[in-house]
Design an enzyme around this catalytic site. Structure first.
Site, PDB file in Angstrom:
ATOM      1  N   TYR A  27       9.500   6.910 -25.299  1.00  0.00           N
ATOM      2  CA  TYR A  27       8.072   6.567 -25.368  1.00  0.00           C
ATOM      3  C   TYR A  27       7.568   6.654 -26.819  1.00  0.00           C
ATOM      4  O   TYR A  27       6.862   5.762 -27.292  1.00  0.00           O
ATOM      5  CB  TYR A  27       7.320   7.543 -24.462  1.00  0.00           C
ATOM      6  CG  TYR A  27       5.849   7.268 -24.261  1.00  0.00           C
ATOM      7  CD1 TYR A  27       5.424   6.295 -23.364  1.00  0.00           C
ATOM      8  CD2 TYR A  27       4.883   8.001 -24.952  1.00  0.00           C
ATOM      9  CE1 TYR A  27       4.071   6.071 -23.150  1.00  0.00           C
ATOM     10  CE2 TYR A  27       3.533   7.776 -24.742  1.00  0.00           C
ATOM     11  CZ  TYR A  27       3.126   6.811 -23.850  1.00  0.00           C
ATOM     12  OH  TYR A  27       1.789   6.582 -23.644  1.00  0.00           O
ATOM     13  N   LYS A  47       6.047   3.631 -28.960  1.00  0.00           N
ATOM     14  CA  LYS A  47       4.654   3.698 -29.439  1.00  0.00           C
ATOM     15  C   LYS A  47       4.588   3.689 -30.964  1.00  0.00           C
ATOM     16  O   LYS A  47       3.638   3.136 -31.547  1.00  0.00           O
ATOM     17  CB  LYS A  47       3.960   4.931 -28.863  1.00  0.00           C
ATOM     18  CG  LYS A  47       3.756   4.856 -27.338  1.00  0.00           C
ATOM     19  CD  LYS A  47       2.891   3.673 -26.931  1.00  0.00           C
ATOM     20  CE  LYS A  47       2.522   3.666 -25.466  1.00  0.00           C
ATOM     21  NZ  LYS A  47       1.710   2.509 -25.081  1.00  0.00           N
TER      22      LYS A  47
HETATM   23  P1  NAI Z   1      -1.581   3.748 -15.942  1.00  0.00           P
HETATM   24  O1  NAI Z   1      -0.220   4.060 -15.447  1.00  0.00           O
HETATM   25  O2  NAI Z   1      -2.763   4.161 -15.163  1.00  0.00           O
HETATM   26  O3  NAI Z   1      -1.716   2.181 -16.243  1.00  0.00           O
HETATM   27  C1  NAI Z   1      -0.687   1.430 -16.809  1.00  0.00           C
HETATM   28  C2  NAI Z   1      -0.786   0.039 -16.265  1.00  0.00           C
HETATM   29  O4  NAI Z   1       0.268  -0.764 -16.817  1.00  0.00           O
HETATM   30  C3  NAI Z   1      -0.641   0.007 -14.758  1.00  0.00           C
HETATM   31  O5  NAI Z   1      -1.645  -0.789 -14.196  1.00  0.00           O
HETATM   32  C4  NAI Z   1       0.726  -0.605 -14.555  1.00  0.00           C
HETATM   33  O6  NAI Z   1       0.845  -1.315 -13.350  1.00  0.00           O
HETATM   34  C5  NAI Z   1       0.818  -1.520 -15.756  1.00  0.00           C
HETATM   35  N1  NAI Z   1       2.189  -1.892 -16.042  1.00  0.00           N
HETATM   36  C6  NAI Z   1       3.277  -1.097 -16.066  1.00  0.00           C
HETATM   37  N2  NAI Z   1       4.377  -1.827 -16.305  1.00  0.00           N
HETATM   38  C7  NAI Z   1       3.967  -3.114 -16.443  1.00  0.00           C
HETATM   39  C8  NAI Z   1       4.648  -4.338 -16.686  1.00  0.00           C
HETATM   40  N3  NAI Z   1       5.980  -4.386 -16.838  1.00  0.00           N
HETATM   41  N4  NAI Z   1       3.918  -5.486 -16.766  1.00  0.00           N
HETATM   42  C9  NAI Z   1       2.575  -5.454 -16.600  1.00  0.00           C
HETATM   43  N5  NAI Z   1       1.886  -4.318 -16.349  1.00  0.00           N
HETATM   44  C10 NAI Z   1       2.580  -3.167 -16.269  1.00  0.00           C
HETATM   45  O7  NAI Z   1      -1.615   4.340 -17.408  1.00  0.00           O
HETATM   46  P2  NAI Z   1      -2.794   4.512 -18.478  1.00  0.00           P
HETATM   47  O8  NAI Z   1      -2.862   5.952 -18.752  1.00  0.00           O
HETATM   48  O9  NAI Z   1      -4.000   3.752 -18.144  1.00  0.00           O
HETATM   49  O10 NAI Z   1      -2.058   3.837 -19.745  1.00  0.00           O
HETATM   50  C11 NAI Z   1      -2.463   2.638 -20.358  1.00  0.00           C
HETATM   51  C12 NAI Z   1      -1.823   2.576 -21.737  1.00  0.00           C
HETATM   52  O11 NAI Z   1      -2.305   3.666 -22.514  1.00  0.00           O
HETATM   53  C13 NAI Z   1      -0.297   2.700 -21.721  1.00  0.00           C
HETATM   54  O12 NAI Z   1       0.247   1.861 -22.708  1.00  0.00           O
HETATM   55  C14 NAI Z   1      -0.075   4.148 -22.091  1.00  0.00           C
HETATM   56  O13 NAI Z   1       1.177   4.337 -22.686  1.00  0.00           O
HETATM   57  C15 NAI Z   1      -1.213   4.374 -23.068  1.00  0.00           C
HETATM   58  N6  NAI Z   1      -1.567   5.757 -23.272  1.00  0.00           N
HETATM   59  C16 NAI Z   1      -2.023   6.539 -22.238  1.00  0.00           C
HETATM   60  C17 NAI Z   1      -2.350   7.854 -22.476  1.00  0.00           C
HETATM   61  C18 NAI Z   1      -2.845   8.769 -21.398  1.00  0.00           C
HETATM   62  O14 NAI Z   1      -3.023   9.962 -21.689  1.00  0.00           O
HETATM   63  N7  NAI Z   1      -3.107   8.313 -20.199  1.00  0.00           N
HETATM   64  C19 NAI Z   1      -2.236   8.443 -23.814  1.00  0.00           C
HETATM   65  C20 NAI Z   1      -1.775   7.526 -24.820  1.00  0.00           C
HETATM   66  C21 NAI Z   1      -1.462   6.242 -24.537  1.00  0.00           C
END
Ligand code: NAI
Length: 247
Positions: free
Chosen positions: A155, A159
């Site tokens: 990850y 990132k």
């Molecule tokens: P989440 O798991 O709630 O949402 C991620 C979304 O990406 C989901 O809707 C999922 O279905 C979609 N997804 C996964 N694989 C996919 C693919 N192959 N094609 C299309 N869509 C796909 O996670 P969250 O927390 O909302 O994360 C959103 C972004 O923020 C991610 O890139 C994550 O790495 C990043 N992030 C999140 C943090 C956190 O603390 N929640 C911290 C830092 C970054």
């Protein structure tokens, strides 16, 4: 150009940070294309919610790890709305493990979705953005890409890769009126972090100077800022939205 009436594509937009971003951009008048991989119901519900608020939205299933499907996503936006002005590369997954135990597929999956997905969707959006000589690309990185984290080598590499990609693209596209920036969230309350063990969640809370986890809306507002005219002169930047976690 005001966010109003602009066309925004948000990958992984059905849940969490992507969902909050879609809602915020739609609230400001953007027409949003909500990409999802498997969360069809959530995506449909979000589209209905935006329409009920008088906005314009559509959902589109695509795996961002596939270049072909990324082109399909952008094609859908072009068919429906005629262009793409804003791309939010938000889709992401975790497959945490100590490197000693990390399986090759855990490494590959995270790189494929989190890093190659950004390449795929950016590439797919380039033609319409270059043609209109205007565009905003906003990549969701992470503080883990800045500071690293045990059991997250895959990850962190993806990132950090997004940050390098953001800076390279910012240089490559600046003369064409396209800005490229990244947002690095810290610990945000979403499904992704809810799956962490309780003691790790508690440890994060203790380490956040502002004393609380972030909300998806905290991140969405910064994404919307980067999409707005207020950020006209910002490119190649990484903005932490982490309550001070990575100070
Ligand atoms: P989440 O798991 O709630 O949402 C991620 C979304 O990406 C989901 O809707 C999922 O279905 C979609 N997804 C996964 N694989 C996919 C693919 N192959 N094609 C299309 N869509 C796909 O996670 P969250 O927390 O909302 O994360 C959103 C972004 O923020 C991610 O890139 C994550 O790495 C990043 N992030 C999140 C943090 C956190 O603390 N929640 C911290 C830092 C970054």
């Amino acid at each position: 150009m005001e966010v109003k009436q602009q066309v925004a594509v948000i990958t992984g937009g059905a849940r969490g940070i992507g969902r909050a971003t879609a809602l915020e951009l739609a609230r400001q008048g953007a027409r949003v294309v909500i990409n999802y991989a498997t969360s069809r119901k959530e995506a449909e519900r979000l589209v209905a919610e935006i329409k009920a608020q008088g906005g314009e939205a559509v959902e589109h299933q695509a795996n961002v790890a596939s270049l072909e499907e990324a082109y399909g996503l952008v094609e859908r936006a072009l068919e429906l709305f005629g262009t793409v002005d804003i791309l939010v590369n938000n889709a992401g997954i975790t497959r945490d493990n100590l490197l000693l135990r990390m399986k090759e597929e855990e490494w590959d999956q995270v790189i494929e979705v989190n890093l190659k997905g950004v390449f795929n969707c950016t590439k797919a959006c380039l033609r319409p953005m270059l043609k209109q000589r205007r565009g905003r690309i906003i990549n969701i990185s992470s503080v883990i890409g800045l500071a690293g984290n045990a059991a997250q080598a895959n990850y962190a590499a993806a990132k950090a890769g997004i940050i390098g990609f953001t800076k390279a693209m910012a240089r490559e596209l600046a003369a064409r009126g396209i800005t490229v920036n990244a947002v690095a969230p810290g610990f945000i309350a979403t499904d992704m972090t809810a799956s962490l063990p309780a003691e790790i969640q508690e440890e994060y809370r203790r380490r956040i100077p502002l004393g609380r986890p972030g909300t998806p809306a905290d991140v969405a507002r910064v994404v919307a800022f980067l999409a707005s005219p207020a950020a006209d002169y910002i490119t190649g930047e990484v903005i932490r939205v982490d309550g001070g976690l990575a100070i």
